[in-house]
Design a protein around this motif. Structure first.
Motif, PDB file in Angstrom:
ATOM      1  N   ILE A   1      -9.063   4.942   5.280  1.00 12.10           N
ATOM      2  CA  ILE A   1     -10.455   4.571   5.545  1.00 12.10           C
ATOM      3  C   ILE A   1     -10.722   4.402   7.040  1.00 12.10           C
ATOM      4  O   ILE A   1     -11.716   4.885   7.563  1.00 12.10           O
ATOM      5  N   GLU A   2      -9.793   3.741   7.736  1.00  9.16           N
ATOM      6  CA  GLU A   2     -10.068   3.312   9.112  1.00  9.16           C
ATOM      7  C   GLU A   2     -10.452   4.464  10.043  1.00  9.16           C
ATOM      8  O   GLU A   2     -11.466   4.396  10.752  1.00  9.16           O
TER       9      GLU A   2
ATOM     10  N   ILE B   1      -6.768   3.386   0.833  1.00  8.85           N
ATOM     11  CA  ILE B   1      -7.133   2.351   1.807  1.00  8.85           C
ATOM     12  C   ILE B   1      -6.658   2.730   3.209  1.00  8.85           C
ATOM     13  O   ILE B   1      -7.373   2.560   4.195  1.00  8.85           O
ATOM     14  N   LEU B   2      -5.442   3.294   3.291  1.00 10.37           N
ATOM     15  CA  LEU B   2      -4.886   3.641   4.597  1.00 10.37           C
ATOM     16  C   LEU B   2      -5.688   4.735   5.307  1.00 10.37           C
ATOM     17  O   LEU B   2      -5.568   4.902   6.525  1.00 10.37           O
TER      18      LEU B   2
ATOM     19  N   LEU C   1       0.836  -1.197   0.000  1.00  9.00           N
ATOM     20  CA  LEU C   1       0.000   0.000   0.000  1.00  9.00           C
ATOM     21  C   LEU C   1       0.872   1.249   0.000  1.00  9.00           C
ATOM     22  O   LEU C   1       0.373   2.356  -0.002  1.00  9.00           O
TER      23      LEU C   1
END
Lengths: 296, 278
Positions: B148-149, B145-146, B136
Protein backbone atom coordinates in the motif's frame (compact mmCIF):
# COMPACT_ATOMS: atom_id res chain seq x y z
CA UNK A 1 -6.07 29.07 6.00
CA UNK A 2 -9.35 28.49 7.73
CA UNK A 3 -11.29 25.37 7.27
CA UNK A 4 -14.75 25.57 5.76
CA UNK A 5 -15.62 22.29 7.47
CA UNK A 6 -16.40 22.73 11.17
CA UNK A 7 -17.27 20.74 14.28
CA UNK A 8 -17.89 17.05 13.72
CA UNK A 9 -16.85 17.30 10.07
CA UNK A 10 -13.43 18.54 11.16
CA UNK A 11 -13.04 15.49 13.35
CA UNK A 12 -13.91 13.29 10.38
CA UNK A 13 -11.09 14.91 8.39
CA UNK A 14 -8.54 14.06 11.07
CA UNK A 15 -9.88 10.54 11.62
CA UNK A 16 -9.74 9.63 7.95
CA UNK A 17 -6.13 10.79 7.76
CA UNK A 18 -4.97 8.41 10.48
CA UNK A 19 -4.82 5.11 8.54
CA UNK A 20 -2.77 6.60 5.71
CA UNK A 21 -0.44 8.25 8.16
CA UNK A 22 0.07 5.04 10.12
CA UNK A 23 0.87 3.17 6.91
CA UNK A 24 3.33 5.90 5.95
CA UNK A 25 5.15 5.77 9.30
CA UNK A 26 5.19 1.99 9.53
CA UNK A 27 6.19 1.14 5.95
CA UNK A 28 7.82 4.38 4.81
CA UNK A 29 9.68 6.13 7.60
CA UNK A 30 10.59 3.21 9.84
CA UNK A 31 12.17 0.98 7.17
CA UNK A 32 14.06 3.80 5.53
CA UNK A 33 15.82 4.77 8.72
CA UNK A 34 16.37 1.28 10.05
CA UNK A 35 18.69 -0.05 7.35
CA UNK A 36 21.47 1.80 9.17
CA UNK A 37 20.48 0.32 12.54
CA UNK A 38 20.22 -3.22 11.14
CA UNK A 39 23.70 -2.89 9.66
CA UNK A 40 25.04 -2.88 13.24
CA UNK A 41 23.24 -6.11 14.19
CA UNK A 42 23.57 -9.77 13.36
CA UNK A 43 19.99 -10.28 12.15
CA UNK A 44 19.57 -13.28 9.87
CA UNK A 45 16.66 -14.23 7.64
CA UNK A 46 16.42 -17.58 9.41
CA UNK A 47 13.56 -17.40 11.92
CA UNK A 48 14.05 -18.09 15.61
CA UNK A 49 17.61 -16.87 15.97
CA UNK A 50 17.82 -13.90 18.36
CA UNK A 51 19.65 -10.82 17.10
CA UNK A 52 21.96 -8.47 18.95
CA UNK A 53 24.12 -5.45 18.29
CA UNK A 54 27.56 -6.33 16.99
CA UNK A 55 29.04 -2.86 16.49
CA UNK A 56 30.92 -2.32 13.27
CA UNK A 57 31.80 -5.96 12.77
CA UNK A 58 29.57 -6.22 9.67
CA UNK A 59 31.51 -3.40 8.08
CA UNK A 60 34.79 -5.07 9.06
CA UNK A 61 33.53 -8.22 7.39
CA UNK A 62 32.60 -6.30 4.23
CA UNK A 63 35.75 -4.19 3.91
CA UNK A 64 38.43 -6.41 5.48
CA UNK A 65 37.48 -10.09 5.57
CA UNK A 66 35.75 -9.98 2.20
CA UNK A 67 37.37 -6.95 0.58
CA UNK A 68 37.62 -8.78 -2.75
CA UNK A 69 33.84 -9.12 -2.92
CA UNK A 70 33.02 -5.49 -2.28
CA UNK A 71 35.74 -4.22 -4.62
CA UNK A 72 34.49 -6.44 -7.45
CA UNK A 73 30.94 -5.31 -6.71
CA UNK A 74 31.95 -1.64 -6.73
CA UNK A 75 33.66 -2.15 -10.06
CA UNK A 76 30.61 -3.91 -11.56
CA UNK A 77 28.31 -1.21 -10.19
CA UNK A 78 30.35 1.66 -11.62
CA UNK A 79 30.76 0.06 -15.06
CA UNK A 80 27.05 -0.80 -15.14
CA UNK A 81 25.83 2.59 -13.94
CA UNK A 82 28.20 4.67 -16.04
CA UNK A 83 27.47 2.74 -19.25
CA UNK A 84 23.74 2.77 -18.69
CA UNK A 85 23.64 6.48 -17.84
CA UNK A 86 25.75 7.62 -20.80
CA UNK A 87 24.34 5.31 -23.46
CA UNK A 88 20.72 5.52 -22.37
CA UNK A 89 20.78 9.32 -22.46
CA UNK A 90 22.68 9.53 -25.73
CA UNK A 91 20.34 7.13 -27.51
CA UNK A 92 17.24 8.68 -25.94
CA UNK A 93 18.39 12.11 -27.09
CA UNK A 94 18.65 10.87 -30.66
CA UNK A 95 15.32 9.06 -30.43
CA UNK A 96 13.58 12.13 -29.05
CA UNK A 97 15.14 14.31 -31.72
CA UNK A 98 13.77 12.06 -34.43
CA UNK A 99 10.45 11.28 -32.74
CA UNK A 100 9.57 14.96 -32.50
CA UNK A 101 9.71 15.19 -36.31
CA UNK A 102 6.64 14.50 -38.39
CA UNK A 103 6.76 11.33 -40.43
CA UNK A 104 4.44 8.42 -41.03
CA UNK A 105 4.35 5.96 -38.14
CA UNK A 106 5.94 8.26 -35.57
CA UNK A 107 3.20 7.57 -33.02
CA UNK A 108 3.56 3.84 -33.48
CA UNK A 109 7.31 4.02 -32.89
CA UNK A 110 6.84 6.08 -29.73
CA UNK A 111 4.42 3.49 -28.39
CA UNK A 112 6.77 0.65 -29.27
CA UNK A 113 9.80 2.19 -27.53
CA UNK A 114 7.78 2.90 -24.42
CA UNK A 115 6.19 -0.54 -24.23
CA UNK A 116 8.91 -2.26 -22.13
CA UNK A 117 8.06 0.08 -19.24
CA UNK A 118 4.81 -1.81 -18.87
CA UNK A 119 6.14 -5.35 -19.31
CA UNK A 120 8.07 -5.58 -16.05
CA UNK A 121 11.38 -7.22 -15.20
CA UNK A 122 10.23 -10.85 -15.26
CA UNK A 123 8.86 -10.72 -18.79
CA UNK A 124 11.71 -8.56 -20.10
CA UNK A 125 14.35 -10.70 -18.40
CA UNK A 126 12.91 -14.01 -19.58
CA UNK A 127 12.36 -12.72 -23.09
CA UNK A 128 16.01 -11.75 -23.47
CA UNK A 129 17.19 -14.92 -21.74
CA UNK A 130 15.27 -16.78 -24.43
CA UNK A 131 16.73 -14.75 -27.27
CA UNK A 132 20.22 -15.30 -25.84
CA UNK A 133 19.63 -18.96 -25.02
CA UNK A 134 23.09 -20.50 -25.55
CA UNK A 135 21.77 -23.47 -27.51
CA UNK A 136 19.11 -22.91 -30.12
CA UNK A 137 18.22 -19.29 -29.37
CA UNK A 138 18.00 -16.78 -32.21
CA UNK A 139 21.17 -14.94 -31.14
CA UNK A 140 23.09 -18.23 -31.04
CA UNK A 141 21.70 -18.97 -34.50
CA UNK A 142 23.08 -15.71 -35.88
CA UNK A 143 26.49 -16.35 -34.29
CA UNK A 144 26.62 -19.87 -35.72
CA UNK A 145 26.30 -18.36 -39.20
CA UNK A 146 29.70 -16.82 -38.52
CA UNK A 147 30.96 -20.11 -37.19
CA UNK A 148 31.22 -18.98 -33.58
CA UNK A 149 29.22 -19.32 -30.37
CA UNK A 150 28.86 -17.75 -26.95
CA UNK A 151 27.38 -18.57 -23.58
CA UNK A 152 25.94 -15.00 -23.51
CA UNK A 153 24.66 -14.46 -19.96
CA UNK A 154 26.75 -17.43 -18.90
CA UNK A 155 29.97 -15.87 -20.16
CA UNK A 156 32.11 -13.75 -17.86
CA UNK A 157 33.01 -11.51 -20.77
CA UNK A 158 29.61 -10.84 -22.30
CA UNK A 159 27.24 -11.04 -19.33
CA UNK A 160 27.79 -7.48 -18.14
CA UNK A 161 27.56 -5.81 -21.58
CA UNK A 162 24.38 -7.81 -22.27
CA UNK A 163 22.86 -6.86 -18.92
CA UNK A 164 23.67 -3.22 -19.68
CA UNK A 165 22.00 -3.62 -23.08
CA UNK A 166 18.80 -5.09 -21.63
CA UNK A 167 18.66 -2.45 -18.89
CA UNK A 168 18.92 0.32 -21.51
CA UNK A 169 16.41 -1.44 -23.75
CA UNK A 170 13.91 -1.54 -20.90
CA UNK A 171 14.26 2.09 -19.79
CA UNK A 172 14.99 3.88 -23.05
CA UNK A 173 11.36 4.82 -23.66
CA UNK A 174 11.13 6.54 -20.33
CA UNK A 175 14.22 8.71 -20.88
CA UNK A 176 13.03 9.42 -24.42
CA UNK A 177 9.73 10.78 -23.06
CA UNK A 178 11.70 13.16 -20.82
CA UNK A 179 13.58 14.51 -23.84
CA UNK A 180 10.52 14.66 -26.07
CA UNK A 181 8.86 16.84 -23.42
CA UNK A 182 11.96 19.06 -23.41
CA UNK A 183 12.23 19.38 -27.17
CA UNK A 184 8.53 20.24 -27.43
CA UNK A 185 9.18 23.37 -25.36
CA UNK A 186 11.71 24.66 -27.91
CA UNK A 187 9.94 27.05 -30.32
CA UNK A 188 9.68 25.50 -33.79
CA UNK A 189 10.54 28.86 -35.38
CA UNK A 190 14.07 28.72 -33.97
CA UNK A 191 14.91 25.55 -35.81
CA UNK A 192 13.19 26.74 -38.98
CA UNK A 193 15.17 29.97 -38.94
CA UNK A 194 18.45 28.14 -38.47
CA UNK A 195 17.55 25.74 -41.26
CA UNK A 196 16.76 28.55 -43.69
CA UNK A 197 20.11 30.08 -42.79
CA UNK A 198 21.61 26.88 -44.09
CA UNK A 199 22.37 25.03 -40.83
CA UNK A 200 22.37 21.28 -41.34
CA UNK A 201 20.02 19.13 -39.36
CA UNK A 202 22.87 17.93 -37.18
CA UNK A 203 24.29 21.39 -36.54
CA UNK A 204 20.79 22.64 -35.88
CA UNK A 205 20.30 20.04 -33.18
CA UNK A 206 23.61 20.69 -31.41
CA UNK A 207 23.59 24.47 -31.65
CA UNK A 208 19.91 25.24 -31.21
CA UNK A 209 17.97 22.40 -29.60
CA UNK A 210 20.55 20.82 -27.32
CA UNK A 211 21.45 23.97 -25.33
CA UNK A 212 17.76 24.73 -24.87
CA UNK A 213 16.93 21.40 -23.30
CA UNK A 214 19.61 21.58 -20.59
CA UNK A 215 16.98 21.08 -17.84
CA UNK A 216 15.79 17.86 -19.52
CA UNK A 217 19.36 16.62 -19.70
CA UNK A 218 19.70 17.17 -15.97
CA UNK A 219 16.53 15.17 -15.30
CA UNK A 220 17.45 12.40 -17.74
CA UNK A 221 20.99 11.96 -16.43
CA UNK A 222 20.09 12.12 -12.74
CA UNK A 223 17.23 9.64 -13.12
CA UNK A 224 19.32 7.18 -15.11
CA UNK A 225 22.24 7.46 -12.69
CA UNK A 226 20.19 7.11 -9.53
CA UNK A 227 18.13 4.31 -11.06
CA UNK A 228 21.06 2.30 -12.37
CA UNK A 229 23.01 2.61 -9.12
CA UNK A 230 20.07 1.17 -7.18
CA UNK A 231 18.40 -1.33 -9.48
CA UNK A 232 18.99 -5.05 -9.33
CA UNK A 233 15.69 -6.74 -10.20
CA UNK A 234 16.48 -7.13 -13.89
CA UNK A 235 19.98 -8.42 -13.09
CA UNK A 236 18.38 -10.89 -10.67
CA UNK A 237 16.35 -12.39 -13.52
CA UNK A 238 19.15 -12.34 -16.11
CA UNK A 239 22.23 -13.54 -14.22
CA UNK A 240 21.55 -13.45 -10.48
CA UNK A 241 24.82 -11.54 -10.09
CA UNK A 242 27.27 -14.07 -11.51
CA UNK A 243 29.81 -13.32 -14.25
CA UNK A 244 30.81 -9.81 -13.18
CA UNK A 245 27.27 -8.55 -12.86
CA UNK A 246 27.26 -8.41 -9.07
CA UNK A 247 26.26 -4.77 -8.60
CA UNK A 248 25.91 -3.48 -5.04
CA UNK A 249 22.14 -3.90 -5.10
CA UNK A 250 22.49 -7.50 -6.26
CA UNK A 251 25.24 -8.14 -3.71
CA UNK A 252 23.06 -6.72 -0.94
CA UNK A 253 20.06 -8.80 -1.99
CA UNK A 254 21.94 -12.06 -2.32
CA UNK A 255 23.80 -11.56 0.96
CA UNK A 256 20.55 -10.84 2.78
CA UNK A 257 18.21 -13.37 1.21
CA UNK A 258 20.26 -16.18 -0.27
CA UNK A 259 22.90 -18.50 1.09
CA UNK A 260 23.81 -17.47 4.63
CA UNK A 261 20.86 -15.00 4.67
CA UNK A 262 22.82 -12.45 6.65
CA UNK A 263 20.55 -9.42 6.96
CA UNK A 264 23.08 -7.41 9.01
CA UNK A 265 25.84 -7.66 6.42
CA UNK A 266 23.26 -7.15 3.66
CA UNK A 267 22.14 -3.92 5.35
CA UNK A 268 25.78 -2.82 5.51
CA UNK A 269 26.14 -3.33 1.76
CA UNK A 270 22.84 -1.49 1.34
CA UNK A 271 24.30 1.47 3.24
CA UNK A 272 27.37 1.50 0.98
CA UNK A 273 25.06 1.55 -2.02
CA UNK A 274 22.98 4.32 -0.47
CA UNK A 275 26.03 6.49 0.26
CA UNK A 276 27.47 5.91 -3.21
CA UNK A 277 24.15 6.83 -4.82
CA UNK A 278 23.81 10.02 -2.76
CA UNK A 279 27.40 11.12 -3.50
CA UNK A 280 27.14 10.47 -7.24
CA UNK A 281 23.70 12.07 -7.58
CA UNK A 282 24.67 15.18 -5.60
CA UNK A 283 27.89 15.59 -7.62
CA UNK A 284 26.00 15.19 -10.90
CA UNK A 285 23.32 17.58 -9.75
CA UNK A 286 25.86 20.24 -8.87
CA UNK A 287 27.70 19.84 -12.15
CA UNK A 288 24.54 19.80 -14.28
CA UNK A 289 23.02 22.79 -12.48
CA UNK A 290 26.16 24.81 -13.18
CA UNK A 291 26.02 23.67 -16.79
CA UNK A 292 22.38 24.74 -17.04
CA UNK A 293 23.32 28.23 -15.80
CA UNK A 294 26.15 28.48 -18.29
CA UNK A 295 23.76 27.51 -21.10
CA UNK A 296 21.07 30.04 -20.33
CA UNK B 1 9.50 32.14 -48.10
CA UNK B 2 9.02 28.49 -47.53
CA UNK B 3 5.84 27.37 -45.84
CA UNK B 4 6.52 26.60 -42.18
CA UNK B 5 3.76 24.05 -41.58
CA UNK B 6 4.10 20.94 -43.64
CA UNK B 7 2.44 17.59 -43.27
CA UNK B 8 5.76 15.81 -42.80
CA UNK B 9 9.13 17.15 -41.72
CA UNK B 10 11.91 17.92 -44.14
CA UNK B 11 13.74 14.69 -45.00
CA UNK B 12 11.03 12.66 -43.26
CA UNK B 13 11.87 9.49 -45.18
CA UNK B 14 15.36 9.49 -43.64
CA UNK B 15 13.91 9.52 -40.14
CA UNK B 16 11.42 6.85 -41.04
CA UNK B 17 14.16 4.68 -42.46
CA UNK B 18 16.83 5.00 -39.74
CA UNK B 19 14.75 5.18 -36.58
CA UNK B 20 12.02 2.97 -37.98
CA UNK B 21 14.50 0.25 -38.76
CA UNK B 22 16.21 0.42 -35.35
CA UNK B 23 12.93 0.43 -33.44
CA UNK B 24 11.33 -2.33 -35.48
CA UNK B 25 14.37 -4.60 -35.15
CA UNK B 26 15.02 -3.97 -31.47
CA UNK B 27 11.51 -3.52 -30.12
CA UNK B 28 9.25 -5.43 -32.46
CA UNK B 29 11.80 -8.10 -33.31
CA UNK B 30 11.99 -9.73 -29.89
CA UNK B 31 8.21 -10.03 -29.67
CA UNK B 32 8.04 -11.59 -33.12
CA UNK B 33 10.80 -14.04 -32.20
CA UNK B 34 8.97 -14.88 -29.02
CA UNK B 35 5.75 -15.53 -30.90
CA UNK B 36 7.63 -17.61 -33.43
CA UNK B 37 9.37 -19.72 -30.78
CA UNK B 38 6.15 -20.19 -28.83
CA UNK B 39 4.64 -21.95 -31.82
CA UNK B 40 7.57 -24.24 -32.54
CA UNK B 41 8.11 -27.76 -31.31
CA UNK B 42 10.98 -28.42 -28.95
CA UNK B 43 13.05 -30.19 -31.59
CA UNK B 44 12.47 -27.46 -34.13
CA UNK B 45 13.66 -24.84 -31.67
CA UNK B 46 16.90 -26.74 -31.18
CA UNK B 47 17.60 -27.28 -34.87
CA UNK B 48 16.57 -23.89 -36.24
CA UNK B 49 14.68 -21.52 -33.98
CA UNK B 50 14.64 -18.76 -36.60
CA UNK B 51 12.60 -20.65 -39.18
CA UNK B 52 8.85 -20.40 -39.25
CA UNK B 53 7.06 -22.97 -37.09
CA UNK B 54 6.07 -26.06 -39.02
CA UNK B 55 3.70 -27.50 -37.98
CA UNK B 56 2.20 -24.86 -35.66
CA UNK B 57 2.45 -26.18 -32.14
CA UNK B 58 -0.51 -24.39 -30.53
CA UNK B 59 -0.47 -26.85 -27.67
CA UNK B 60 2.51 -25.00 -26.17
CA UNK B 61 0.15 -22.37 -24.85
CA UNK B 62 -2.20 -24.78 -23.14
CA UNK B 63 0.72 -26.77 -21.79
CA UNK B 64 2.52 -23.68 -20.42
CA UNK B 65 -0.70 -22.41 -18.86
CA UNK B 66 -1.17 -25.72 -17.07
CA UNK B 67 2.39 -26.65 -16.25
CA UNK B 68 3.18 -23.20 -14.84
CA UNK B 69 -0.21 -23.07 -13.03
CA UNK B 70 -0.64 -19.64 -14.55
CA UNK B 71 -4.36 -19.52 -13.80
CA UNK B 72 -3.72 -19.63 -10.07
CA UNK B 73 -0.89 -17.09 -10.23
CA UNK B 74 -2.98 -14.86 -12.41
CA UNK B 75 -5.77 -14.70 -9.82
CA UNK B 76 -3.22 -13.92 -7.11
CA UNK B 77 -1.81 -11.10 -9.23
CA UNK B 78 -5.26 -9.62 -9.76
CA UNK B 79 -5.95 -9.71 -6.03
CA UNK B 80 -2.52 -8.30 -5.10
CA UNK B 81 -2.85 -5.50 -7.62
CA UNK B 82 -6.45 -4.38 -7.27
CA UNK B 83 -6.82 -4.41 -3.48
CA UNK B 84 -3.69 -2.41 -2.50
CA UNK B 85 -4.22 0.03 -5.37
CA UNK B 86 -7.81 0.76 -4.31
CA UNK B 87 -6.87 1.06 -0.62
CA UNK B 88 -3.88 3.28 -1.46
CA UNK B 89 -6.12 5.43 -3.63
CA UNK B 90 -8.57 5.96 -0.76
CA UNK B 91 -5.88 6.63 1.83
CA UNK B 92 -4.02 9.08 -0.37
CA UNK B 93 -7.31 10.86 -1.15
CA UNK B 94 -7.96 11.23 2.59
CA UNK B 95 -4.46 12.62 3.09
CA UNK B 96 -4.08 14.73 -0.01
CA UNK B 97 -7.34 16.67 0.04
CA UNK B 98 -7.15 18.28 3.49
CA UNK B 99 -3.40 18.83 3.16
CA UNK B 100 -3.63 20.49 -0.25
CA UNK B 101 -6.46 22.70 1.14
CA UNK B 102 -4.55 23.30 4.39
CA UNK B 103 -7.62 22.27 6.35
CA UNK B 104 -5.47 20.63 9.01
CA UNK B 105 -2.74 21.74 11.32
CA UNK B 106 0.86 21.38 10.11
CA UNK B 107 -0.42 20.98 6.55
CA UNK B 108 2.75 22.40 5.04
CA UNK B 109 5.05 20.21 7.12
CA UNK B 110 2.95 17.13 6.39
CA UNK B 111 3.08 17.93 2.70
CA UNK B 112 6.89 18.05 2.72
CA UNK B 113 7.14 14.90 4.82
CA UNK B 114 4.78 12.81 2.69
CA UNK B 115 6.29 14.02 -0.57
CA UNK B 116 9.76 13.17 0.68
CA UNK B 117 8.45 9.62 1.04
CA UNK B 118 8.99 9.28 -2.70
CA UNK B 119 12.73 9.72 -2.17
CA UNK B 120 13.20 7.29 0.70
CA UNK B 121 15.88 4.68 0.02
CA UNK B 122 14.75 1.20 -0.99
CA UNK B 123 14.50 -0.63 2.29
CA UNK B 124 13.78 -4.24 1.50
CA UNK B 125 15.77 -5.64 4.45
CA UNK B 126 13.99 -3.67 7.22
CA UNK B 127 10.64 -4.34 5.53
CA UNK B 128 11.37 -8.05 5.63
CA UNK B 129 12.13 -7.93 9.38
CA UNK B 130 9.03 -5.81 9.98
CA UNK B 131 6.89 -8.16 7.91
CA UNK B 132 8.01 -11.06 10.08
CA UNK B 133 7.40 -9.19 13.33
CA UNK B 134 3.94 -8.00 12.27
CA UNK B 135 2.95 -11.41 10.86
CA UNK B 136 2.71 -9.98 7.35
CA UNK B 137 5.20 -12.51 6.03
CA UNK B 138 4.00 -15.23 3.67
CA UNK B 139 0.28 -14.50 3.71
CA UNK B 140 -2.08 -12.72 1.36
CA UNK B 141 -3.33 -9.92 3.66
CA UNK B 142 0.26 -9.16 4.65
CA UNK B 143 1.45 -9.03 1.07
CA UNK B 144 -1.40 -6.66 0.25
CA UNK B 145 -0.64 -4.39 3.21
CA UNK B 146 3.06 -4.24 2.33
CA UNK B 147 2.23 -2.86 -1.12
CA UNK B 148 0.00 0.00 0.00
CA UNK B 149 2.64 2.51 1.08
CA UNK B 150 4.48 2.95 -2.22
CA UNK B 151 1.28 3.43 -4.22
CA UNK B 152 -0.16 5.72 -1.54
CA UNK B 153 2.83 8.09 -1.53
CA UNK B 154 2.72 8.26 -5.31
CA UNK B 155 -1.02 8.96 -5.23
CA UNK B 156 -0.56 11.64 -2.59
CA UNK B 157 2.01 13.42 -4.73
CA UNK B 158 -0.24 13.28 -7.76
CA UNK B 159 -3.49 14.28 -6.01
CA UNK B 160 -2.14 17.25 -4.04
CA UNK B 161 -1.24 18.90 -7.32
CA UNK B 162 -4.53 17.95 -8.93
CA UNK B 163 -6.77 19.20 -6.10
CA UNK B 164 -5.36 22.71 -6.53
CA UNK B 165 -7.25 22.83 -9.82
CA UNK B 166 -10.57 22.32 -7.99
CA UNK B 167 -11.79 25.73 -6.77
CA UNK B 168 -12.19 26.31 -3.03
CA UNK B 169 -15.55 27.95 -3.64
CA UNK B 170 -16.87 24.50 -4.36
CA UNK B 171 -16.03 23.41 -0.80
CA UNK B 172 -17.77 26.48 0.60
CA UNK B 173 -20.95 26.02 -1.36
CA UNK B 174 -21.04 22.35 -0.41
CA UNK B 175 -20.82 23.24 3.27
CA UNK B 176 -23.52 25.88 2.89
CA UNK B 177 -25.75 23.29 1.26
CA UNK B 178 -25.14 21.08 4.29
CA UNK B 179 -23.04 18.46 2.55
CA UNK B 180 -20.82 16.49 4.91
CA UNK B 181 -17.08 16.02 4.35
CA UNK B 182 -17.16 12.38 3.30
CA UNK B 183 -20.14 12.81 1.00
CA UNK B 184 -18.46 15.85 -0.52
CA UNK B 185 -15.23 13.90 -1.07
CA UNK B 186 -16.92 10.93 -2.71
CA UNK B 187 -19.71 12.55 -4.74
CA UNK B 188 -18.11 15.86 -5.81
CA UNK B 189 -14.31 15.71 -5.51
CA UNK B 190 -13.98 12.07 -6.54
CA UNK B 191 -15.71 12.38 -9.92
CA UNK B 192 -13.86 15.65 -10.64
CA UNK B 193 -10.51 14.01 -9.94
CA UNK B 194 -11.18 10.97 -12.11
CA UNK B 195 -8.24 11.60 -14.50
CA UNK B 196 -5.83 11.79 -11.56
CA UNK B 197 -7.33 8.60 -10.10
CA UNK B 198 -6.94 6.83 -13.41
CA UNK B 199 -3.31 7.90 -13.74
CA UNK B 200 -2.51 6.81 -10.21
CA UNK B 201 -4.41 3.54 -10.43
CA UNK B 202 -2.95 2.42 -13.72
CA UNK B 203 0.62 3.45 -13.00
CA UNK B 204 0.75 2.17 -9.42
CA UNK B 205 -1.20 -0.94 -10.35
CA UNK B 206 1.26 -1.94 -13.06
CA UNK B 207 4.20 -1.36 -10.69
CA UNK B 208 2.67 -3.75 -8.18
CA UNK B 209 1.69 -6.30 -10.84
CA UNK B 210 5.27 -6.38 -12.14
CA UNK B 211 7.00 -6.44 -8.76
CA UNK B 212 9.33 -9.42 -8.58
CA UNK B 213 11.52 -8.62 -5.57
CA UNK B 214 8.42 -8.28 -3.35
CA UNK B 215 7.14 -11.83 -3.86
CA UNK B 216 10.66 -13.25 -3.63
CA UNK B 217 11.22 -11.61 -0.25
CA UNK B 218 7.77 -11.65 1.33
CA UNK B 219 6.31 -14.94 0.10
CA UNK B 220 7.53 -18.50 0.44
CA UNK B 221 4.53 -20.73 -0.36
CA UNK B 222 4.13 -21.25 -4.12
CA UNK B 223 0.33 -21.14 -4.02
CA UNK B 224 0.59 -17.51 -2.83
CA UNK B 225 2.84 -16.35 -5.67
CA UNK B 226 1.74 -13.72 -8.18
CA UNK B 227 2.34 -14.21 -11.87
CA UNK B 228 5.68 -12.34 -11.86
CA UNK B 229 7.28 -14.85 -9.53
CA UNK B 230 5.26 -17.80 -10.79
CA UNK B 231 6.64 -17.25 -14.26
CA UNK B 232 10.15 -16.93 -12.88
CA UNK B 233 9.77 -20.19 -10.98
CA UNK B 234 8.53 -21.85 -14.16
CA UNK B 235 11.70 -20.62 -15.88
CA UNK B 236 13.75 -22.32 -13.18
CA UNK B 237 11.88 -25.63 -13.27
CA UNK B 238 11.19 -25.90 -17.00
CA UNK B 239 14.95 -25.77 -17.68
CA UNK B 240 15.53 -25.55 -21.42
CA UNK B 241 11.90 -26.13 -22.42
CA UNK B 242 12.27 -22.86 -24.25
CA UNK B 243 9.18 -23.18 -26.43
CA UNK B 244 6.94 -23.58 -23.39
CA UNK B 245 8.68 -20.67 -21.68
CA UNK B 246 8.11 -18.47 -24.73
CA UNK B 247 4.41 -19.34 -24.67
CA UNK B 248 4.23 -18.60 -20.93
CA UNK B 249 5.98 -15.24 -21.33
CA UNK B 250 3.59 -14.28 -24.13
CA UNK B 251 0.54 -15.24 -22.06
CA UNK B 252 1.83 -13.08 -19.22
CA UNK B 253 2.70 -10.20 -21.53
CA UNK B 254 -0.60 -10.13 -23.43
CA UNK B 255 -2.79 -8.49 -20.77
CA UNK B 256 -0.07 -5.91 -20.05
CA UNK B 257 0.31 -5.01 -23.70
CA UNK B 258 -3.46 -4.71 -24.08
CA UNK B 259 -3.71 -2.57 -20.93
CA UNK B 260 -0.88 -0.41 -22.21
CA UNK B 261 -2.51 0.14 -25.59
CA UNK B 262 -5.83 1.03 -23.94
CA UNK B 263 -4.49 3.28 -21.18
CA UNK B 264 -1.26 4.52 -22.74
CA UNK B 265 -2.09 8.15 -22.02
CA UNK B 266 -2.58 7.59 -18.30
CA UNK B 267 0.44 5.38 -18.07
CA UNK B 268 2.75 7.93 -19.67
CA UNK B 269 1.31 10.65 -17.43
CA UNK B 270 2.00 8.49 -14.41
CA UNK B 271 5.52 7.75 -15.57
CA UNK B 272 6.27 11.42 -16.12
CA UNK B 273 4.91 12.30 -12.69
CA UNK B 274 6.86 9.42 -11.19
CA UNK B 275 9.94 10.70 -12.98
CA UNK B 276 10.90 12.51 -9.84
CA UNK B 277 10.16 9.33 -7.94
CA UNK B 278 12.41 6.55 -9.16
Amino acid sequence: MNNVFAGRQKLVIYLTMIPGFVVFCLFGIVPSISTLIISFTNFTAIPGIPASFVGVSNYIHIFVDNAQGVLQSLKDTLIFAASVTVLQNAIALWMAHVLTKKFPGVKFFRTLVFMPAVLGVTIIGLMWSLIFAPSGGPAAGILSLFGTSSAFFGSSRFALPLVIFVQIWANLGFTTIVYIAGINTVPVELGEAARIDGASNWLNFWKVTFPMIAPSLTVGVILAAAGSLRTYDLIYVLTDGVNNTNTLGMYMFNTAFQGSSNLGIGAGIGMIQFVLTIVVVLALQKYLARREEAMS
Amino acid sequence: MKPIRRRFSHDWWRYLFTLGLVVIILYFGPLVFLANISLETESQFLTNSMSLPHPFSWSNFAQAWQQASMGEYFLNSVLYTVVPTVIALMLSLFLAFPISRQYVRWARQLHVLLTSGMFFPVAVIPLFIEARMLHLYNNRPGYIILHIEDAMVFGFFLFVGYFRTIPRELDESAVIDGCGYLRYLFTIVGPLARPAFATMGIYAGIQIWNDLIGPVVFLATPSLFPLSRGLFVFYGTSASQWTLLAAGVLIAAAPLIIAFLLFQRYFIQGATAGAIKS
